[in-house]
Design an enzyme around this catalytic site. Structure first.
Site, short mmCIF file in Angstrom:
data_model
loop_
_atom_site.label_atom_id
_atom_site.label_comp_id
_atom_site.label_asym_id
_atom_site.label_seq_id
_atom_site.Cartn_x
_atom_site.Cartn_y
_atom_site.Cartn_z
CG LEU A 14 -40.61 -7.24 -48.92
CD1 LEU A 14 -39.34 -7.03 -48.10
CD2 LEU A 14 -40.80 -6.08 -49.89
CB THR A 32 -40.81 -22.14 -52.55
OG1 THR A 32 -40.43 -21.25 -51.49
CG2 THR A 32 -39.62 -22.44 -53.44
CG ASP A 56 -42.60 -25.89 -43.44
OD1 ASP A 56 -41.68 -25.09 -43.15
OD2 ASP A 56 -43.37 -26.37 -42.59
CG ASN A 83 -38.84 -13.24 -48.99
OD1 ASN A 83 -38.70 -12.10 -48.55
ND2 ASN A 83 -40.03 -13.80 -49.13
CB SER A 134 -30.80 -9.94 -42.42
OG SER A 134 -30.69 -9.63 -41.06
CE1 TYR A 148 -38.04 -11.18 -38.41
CE2 TYR A 148 -37.09 -9.05 -37.83
CZ TYR A 148 -37.53 -9.94 -38.79
OH TYR A 148 -37.47 -9.61 -40.11
CE LYS A 152 -35.16 -12.23 -40.57
NZ LYS A 152 -35.22 -13.00 -41.83
CB THR A 183 -45.74 -6.60 -47.34
OG1 THR A 183 -45.14 -6.72 -46.04
CG2 THR A 183 -44.75 -5.96 -48.29
#
Length: 275
Positions: A14, A32, A56, A83, A134, A148, A152, A183
């Site tokens: 994304l 980046t 990073d 992101n 998120s 995970y 978030k 993706t």
């Protein structure tokens, strides 16, 4: 009116779709990636509109330097897109301390460092838009996604508070909860060491994942542009078709449960019995 963007995790998925969407309409992007070689195609296709930056997000000093460089290079930053992140798959019992700390360092603290580095610039120019990525897992917990979800949910709470703190400076904050997209995200996920007790649960997860209707990343890119251009963007928004139908019944059940059990807490405020 063209915009200048700072987008983390622009090498693929994304993040790449977001960078291409912004560049494709004539905007400028500080893109980046941990490996800047992955950004060469963007530079080749869009030239000086791209500032490729090795980053990073877990390195706080590097984050500040990257944001400052983008501001110096372009003169201003209009939209900051947090992101960068990755998925962690594993039952809570399976997760090691390292699994959890690494997940939080990237998905939560990385976003915090970017926001803190960008805010002085956004405040100084009397406005800007911080977009925090998120997940639907940021509002609904799912089996095998505890680590995970924790990262978030933390980002969601921080961002809701942040939105209130910076509104007076003209800075807008939006939390995006995307569903699944076509993706490389799944390929980049980290898997905890499997405990045999959860083998059946993993099999069910895999079967469910295989049936998901995954979205087009280009559509997510178009949605991000519309969000960034909105005069009054929402605090939260779903991208894709999966999130809202999944969350609506969960929130309905939460409200019902809270109401059903409200008597438990109100009873505690009754008149105490005489000794």
């Amino acid at each position: 009116m063209t915009k200048t963007w700072f987008i983390t995790g622009s090498s693929r998925g994304l993040g790449r779709a977001f960078a291409e969407a912004a560049l494709g309409r004539g905007d400028s992007v500080a893109a980046t990636a941990r490996n800047p070689d992955a950004l060469k195609a963007l530079v080749r296709d869009y030239g000086e509109s791209v500032l490729p930056l090795a980053l990073d997000v877990t390195d706080r000093a590097a984050v500040t330097a990257a944001v400052d460089r983008a501001k110096f290079h372009f003169g201003h930053i209009d939209v900051v897109v947090n992101n960068a992140g990755y998925g962690l798959l594993g039952a809570v019992e399976e997760l090691t301390e390292r699994d959890l700390r690494d997940q939080m360092e990237t998905n939560f603290f990385g976003a915090v460092w970017v926001a803190q580095a960008a805010l002085p610039h956004l405040r100084g120019q009397d406005g800007g838009h911080l977009i925090q990525f998120s997940s639907a897992a940021g509002v609904v917990g799912m089996a095998l996604g505890g680590g995970y979800a924790a990262s978030k949910w933390a980002l969601e709470g921080l961002s809701e508070t942040l939105a209130q703190e910076v509104a007076g400076f003209g800075v807008k904050v939006t939390v995006v909860e995307p569903g699944g997209y076509r993706t490389e995200g799944a390929a980049g996920a980290v898997h905890a060491e499997v405990h045999p007790a959860y083998a059946k649960l993993r099999a069910g997860f895999a079967a469910h994942a295989a049936e998901l209707d995954l979205g087009d990343p280009a559509a997510a890119g178009a949605a991000l542009l519309a969000l960034a251009d909105a005069e009054e963007p929402p605090l939260r928004v779903f991208f894709g078709v999966q999130g809202l139908p999944m969350v609506e019944p969960v929130y309905t059940e939460r409200l019902k449960t809270w109401r059903d059990w409200q008597g438990l807490s109100t009873a505690a405020h009754g008149t105490p019995e005489a000794a």
